[in-house]
Design an enzyme around this catalytic site. Sequence first.
Site, PDB file in Angstrom:
ATOM      1  N   TYR A 273     108.816  61.157 116.859  1.00 28.24           N
ATOM      2  CA  TYR A 273     110.051  62.048 116.439  1.00 28.24           C
ATOM      3  C   TYR A 273     111.293  61.038 116.845  1.00 28.24           C
ATOM      4  CZ  TYR A 273     113.925  65.117 116.813  1.00 28.24           C
ATOM      5  OH  TYR A 273     115.007  65.836 116.501  1.00 28.24           O
TER       6      TYR A 273
ATOM      7  N   SER B 163     119.636  62.108 116.499  1.00 24.90           N
ATOM      8  CA  SER B 163     119.047  62.741 117.790  1.00 24.90           C
ATOM      9  C   SER B 163     119.605  61.932 118.867  1.00 24.90           C
ATOM     10  CB  SER B 163     117.668  63.163 117.649  1.00 24.90           C
ATOM     11  OG  SER B 163     117.449  63.409 119.141  1.00 24.90           O
TER      12      SER B 163
END
Length: 296
Positions: A182, A167
């Site tokens: 995350y 990401s």
Amino acid sequence: MASHVLLIRQDIATPWWFILRAFVGAAYVGFVALRLLAYLWLCLPRMPKGDLRRRYGEWAVVTGPTSGIGRAMALELARHGLNLVLVGRDPAILRQISDTIASLSELIVVNNAGVAEPGAVYLHEADVEAWARMVRVNVSAVTEVTAAVLPGMVARGRGGAVVNIGSAASESIPSLPVYTMYSSTKRYVAQFSRSLHVEYASKGIHVQCQAPFLVDTRLMFRFEEAAGGVSLFTVTPDAYARAAVAWIGRGGALCTPGVRHQLLRRMAADVPDSVHDWILLHLTTWNRKRRFSGSE
């Protein structure tokens, strides 16, 4: 009365520091232009059907294939003529199928499975088991599946490809407040992939972390949601999958497929970390208040 005009010519030398600055500026512009052209070259051409099959074998394993990026990647790999093994993101299921995957030595593995919940919370607000589950899926499962396929790839002697979906939340921005766990797990995926790429490149095995920005999925944290609008940089899962598959084996150990995401990455790189931190803290905490407005 006669008039006389006296012309005096003076040669004024250009200061050395001006020449040096001009040279450095021109060199920087040239460097940026070359990088942009390289990115565009990777983004724009389409990989001919069958290239992946000839290079890496007939099989592809995709984890987390039921929706979003995983589903789109599976469909795109199928369009390239690969046979698919689709695996749910439950770590227990991933462990059960590891022996089957390990028997397939000619393949591409796409580690896409991941969870983003709990999200928009401070670390102390969720119980330890919730964070442990995120680590099991985002970190342990990626590690276990990769460890299962590498022996077969090495023994085959012709290489293979492991694509781990990371990401931009961990690579292109310095922090992501209230989404700390995350982004931290995705940072592991990036470092894991980079190091393995260096370890196994000489054996023809291409390990790659793809770090997308905004993809219209349930899992991906959406900055346009926090800002209350629609981002021009958001892409559909299908559009991302087309770019992502085209970058397999071509984009280096860490890459961000797609023209729009590349532009966003370049813009993010020019913003100081302190500015990033201030903006993201305000956006994510404001979005948190809006998300939980009914319970706070």
